[in-house]
Design a protein around this motif. Structure first.
Motif, PDB file in Angstrom:
ATOM      1  N   GLU A  89       0.846  -1.187   0.000  1.00  0.00           N
ATOM      2  CA  GLU A  89       0.000   0.000   0.000  1.00  0.00           C
ATOM      3  C   GLU A  89       0.881   1.236   0.000  1.00  0.00           C
ATOM      4  O   GLU A  89       1.868   1.291   0.724  1.00  0.00           O
ATOM      5  N   ALA A  90       0.520   2.185  -0.836  1.00  0.00           N
ATOM      6  CA  ALA A  90       1.222   3.478  -0.914  1.00  0.00           C
ATOM      7  C   ALA A  90       2.725   3.309  -1.132  1.00  0.00           C
ATOM      8  O   ALA A  90       3.532   3.994  -0.531  1.00  0.00           O
ATOM      9  N   ALA A  91       3.095   2.389  -2.000  1.00  0.00           N
ATOM     10  CA  ALA A  91       4.505   2.162  -2.319  1.00  0.00           C
ATOM     11  C   ALA A  91       5.019   3.280  -3.224  1.00  0.00           C
ATOM     12  O   ALA A  91       4.297   3.779  -4.078  1.00  0.00           O
ATOM     13  N   THR A  92       6.268   3.662  -3.016  1.00  0.00           N
ATOM     14  CA  THR A  92       6.928   4.615  -3.903  1.00  0.00           C
ATOM     15  C   THR A  92       7.887   3.825  -4.770  1.00  0.00           C
ATOM     16  O   THR A  92       8.821   3.211  -4.272  1.00  0.00           O
ATOM     17  N   CYS A  93       7.630   3.830  -6.052  1.00  0.00           N
ATOM     18  CA  CYS A  93       8.483   3.132  -7.000  1.00  0.00           C
ATOM     19  C   CYS A  93       8.230   3.692  -8.388  1.00  0.00           C
ATOM     20  O   CYS A  93       7.109   4.067  -8.705  1.00  0.00           O
ATOM     21  N   CYS A  94       9.278   3.777  -9.182  1.00  0.00           N
ATOM     22  CA  CYS A  94       9.164   4.276 -10.560  1.00  0.00           C
ATOM     23  C   CYS A  94       8.610   5.695 -10.605  1.00  0.00           C
ATOM     24  O   CYS A  94       7.817   6.027 -11.468  1.00  0.00           O
ATOM     25  N   ARG A  97       3.452   6.872  -6.798  1.00  0.00           N
ATOM     26  CA  ARG A  97       2.861   6.297  -5.582  1.00  0.00           C
ATOM     27  C   ARG A  97       1.762   5.348  -6.042  1.00  0.00           C
ATOM     28  O   ARG A  97       0.875   5.740  -6.807  1.00  0.00           O
ATOM     29  N   SER A  98       1.816   4.111  -5.563  1.00  0.00           N
ATOM     30  CA  SER A  98       0.882   3.090  -6.038  1.00  0.00           C
ATOM     31  C   SER A  98       0.556   2.082  -4.951  1.00  0.00           C
ATOM     32  O   SER A  98       1.367   1.828  -4.071  1.00  0.00           O
ATOM     33  N   ASP A  99      -0.634   1.494  -5.059  1.00  0.00           N
ATOM     34  CA  ASP A  99      -0.986   0.283  -4.325  1.00  0.00           C
ATOM     35  C   ASP A  99      -0.733  -0.859  -5.293  1.00  0.00           C
ATOM     36  O   ASP A  99      -1.019  -0.743  -6.500  1.00  0.00           O
ATOM     37  N   LYS A 100      -0.181  -1.981  -4.786  1.00  0.00           N
ATOM     38  CA  LYS A 100       0.255  -3.066  -5.669  1.00  0.00           C
ATOM     39  C   LYS A 100      -0.062  -4.430  -5.088  1.00  0.00           C
ATOM     40  O   LYS A 100      -0.166  -4.593  -3.883  1.00  0.00           O
ATOM     41  N   SER A 101      -0.153  -5.381  -5.984  1.00  0.00           N
ATOM     42  CA  SER A 101      -0.222  -6.788  -5.599  1.00  0.00           C
ATOM     43  C   SER A 101       0.678  -7.538  -6.570  1.00  0.00           C
ATOM     44  O   SER A 101       0.499  -7.458  -7.790  1.00  0.00           O
ATOM     45  N   TRP A 102       1.673  -8.259  -6.023  1.00  0.00           N
ATOM     46  CA  TRP A 102       2.666  -8.985  -6.809  1.00  0.00           C
ATOM     47  C   TRP A 102       2.408 -10.480  -6.751  1.00  0.00           C
ATOM     48  O   TRP A 102       1.948 -10.995  -5.740  1.00  0.00           O
ATOM     49  N   VAL A 103       2.741 -11.171  -7.835  1.00  0.00           N
ATOM     50  CA  VAL A 103       2.613 -12.627  -7.890  1.00  0.00           C
ATOM     51  C   VAL A 103       3.620 -13.151  -8.913  1.00  0.00           C
ATOM     52  O   VAL A 103       4.048 -12.417  -9.807  1.00  0.00           O
ATOM     53  N   SER A 104       4.000 -14.408  -8.784  1.00  0.00           N
ATOM     54  CA  SER A 104       4.829 -15.077  -9.797  1.00  0.00           C
ATOM     55  C   SER A 104       3.952 -16.058 -10.554  1.00  0.00           C
ATOM     56  O   SER A 104       3.134 -16.763  -9.949  1.00  0.00           O
ATOM     57  N   ASP A 105       4.130 -16.112 -11.880  1.00  0.00           N
ATOM     58  CA  ASP A 105       3.389 -17.113 -12.649  1.00  0.00           C
ATOM     59  C   ASP A 105       4.043 -18.476 -12.432  1.00  0.00           C
ATOM     60  O   ASP A 105       5.080 -18.575 -11.763  1.00  0.00           O
ATOM     61  N   TRP A 111       4.715 -10.775 -11.935  1.00  0.00           N
ATOM     62  CA  TRP A 111       3.619  -9.948 -12.426  1.00  0.00           C
ATOM     63  C   TRP A 111       3.245  -8.959 -11.336  1.00  0.00           C
ATOM     64  O   TRP A 111       3.076  -9.328 -10.180  1.00  0.00           O
ATOM     65  N   GLU A 112       3.081  -7.704 -11.719  1.00  0.00           N
ATOM     66  CA  GLU A 112       2.696  -6.626 -10.818  1.00  0.00           C
ATOM     67  C   GLU A 112       1.319  -6.137 -11.254  1.00  0.00           C
ATOM     68  O   GLU A 112       1.126  -5.767 -12.408  1.00  0.00           O
ATOM     69  N   THR A 113       0.348  -6.147 -10.359  1.00  0.00           N
ATOM     70  CA  THR A 113      -0.929  -5.484 -10.620  1.00  0.00           C
ATOM     71  C   THR A 113      -0.925  -4.247  -9.734  1.00  0.00           C
ATOM     72  O   THR A 113      -0.561  -4.316  -8.559  1.00  0.00           O
ATOM     73  N   PHE A 114      -1.294  -3.093 -10.292  1.00  0.00           N
ATOM     74  CA  PHE A 114      -1.142  -1.864  -9.513  1.00  0.00           C
ATOM     75  C   PHE A 114      -2.087  -0.758  -9.929  1.00  0.00           C
ATOM     76  O   PHE A 114      -2.563  -0.705 -11.057  1.00  0.00           O
ATOM     77  N   HIS A 115      -2.371   0.118  -8.957  1.00  0.00           N
ATOM     78  CA  HIS A 115      -3.159   1.333  -9.141  1.00  0.00           C
ATOM     79  C   HIS A 115      -2.289   2.506  -8.700  1.00  0.00           C
ATOM     80  O   HIS A 115      -1.868   2.559  -7.543  1.00  0.00           O
ATOM     81  N   THR A 116      -1.985   3.412  -9.616  1.00  0.00           N
ATOM     82  CA  THR A 116      -1.160   4.583  -9.320  1.00  0.00           C
ATOM     83  C   THR A 116      -2.063   5.757  -8.988  1.00  0.00           C
ATOM     84  O   THR A 116      -3.032   6.023  -9.698  1.00  0.00           O
ATOM     85  N   PHE A 117      -1.725   6.462  -7.892  1.00  0.00           N
ATOM     86  CA  PHE A 117      -2.561   7.582  -7.470  1.00  0.00           C
ATOM     87  C   PHE A 117      -1.768   8.860  -7.255  1.00  0.00           C
ATOM     88  O   PHE A 117      -2.313   9.861  -6.778  1.00  0.00           O
ATOM     89  N   GLY A 118      -0.482   8.876  -7.619  1.00  0.00           N
ATOM     90  CA  GLY A 118       0.292  10.099  -7.473  1.00  0.00           C
ATOM     91  C   GLY A 118       1.708   9.947  -7.976  1.00  0.00           C
ATOM     92  O   GLY A 118       2.161   8.849  -8.286  1.00  0.00           O
TER      93      GLY A 118
END
Length: 153
Positions: A89-94, A97-105, A111-118
């Motif tokens: 939650e509220a990660a700073t990267c690239c 500012r984004s909320d993210k959920s990571w997974v490996s196939d 794989w990164e799923t994310f919503h950027t809000f700033g």
């Protein structure tokens, strides 16, 4: 709306930026000393490159969503499929500012799923907790002690 995200580690950022600008017929929407990103509508892709010491090639793939509810839905589907996710939650990267959920196939591709809000003024300033032993920021393998840090997001 969902948009495919592709992040590629490159050796020569300027040369790569020129190549992808020509390929896409568009200038990047974000340009930093170590990073560039194209937010394209045709094809619908969030394409990023970085020169941060990672091995050249695909760093990770992802799905960029417009709304937080879409991220919750995607993370839920990953968990329902029996996959272990790492949520941020509220990660700073690239520089964002984004909320993210990571997974490996099943083959180990991140794989990164994310919503950027700033926006952010730095590439990545958050202390990212280890996903599992042997992993670092954004799920990249922890480098050997003398190796450069992997690209984050």
């Amino acid at each position: 709306m969902k948009r495919l995200h592709v992040h590629v580690s490159v050796e020569d950022l300027e040369r790569s930026r020129q190549f992808y600008t020509t390929l896409f017929g568009a200038s990047p929407s974000v340009v930093k000393d170590d990073y560039a990103k194209w937010q394209l509508d045709d094809p619908k892709v969030n394409f990023a490159i970085s020169a941060r010491g990672g091995a050249p090639g695909v760093d990770h793939l992802g799905i960029h969503v417009d709304e937080g509810a879409e991220l919750v839905q995607l993370a839920g589907r990953l968990k329902a499929a029996g996959e272990t996710t790492f949520d941020q939650e509220a990660a700073t990267c690239c520089y964002a500012r984004s909320d993210k959920s990571w997974v490996s196939d099943p083959s180990g591709l991140r794989w990164e799923t994310f919503h950027t809000f700033g926006e952010a003024t730095t590439y990545g300033e958050d202390d990212v907790p280890a996903m599992t032993e042997g992993e670092a920021c954004c799920g990249a393998p922890t480098p050997a002690p003398a190796a450069p840090a992997p690209a984050c997001c």
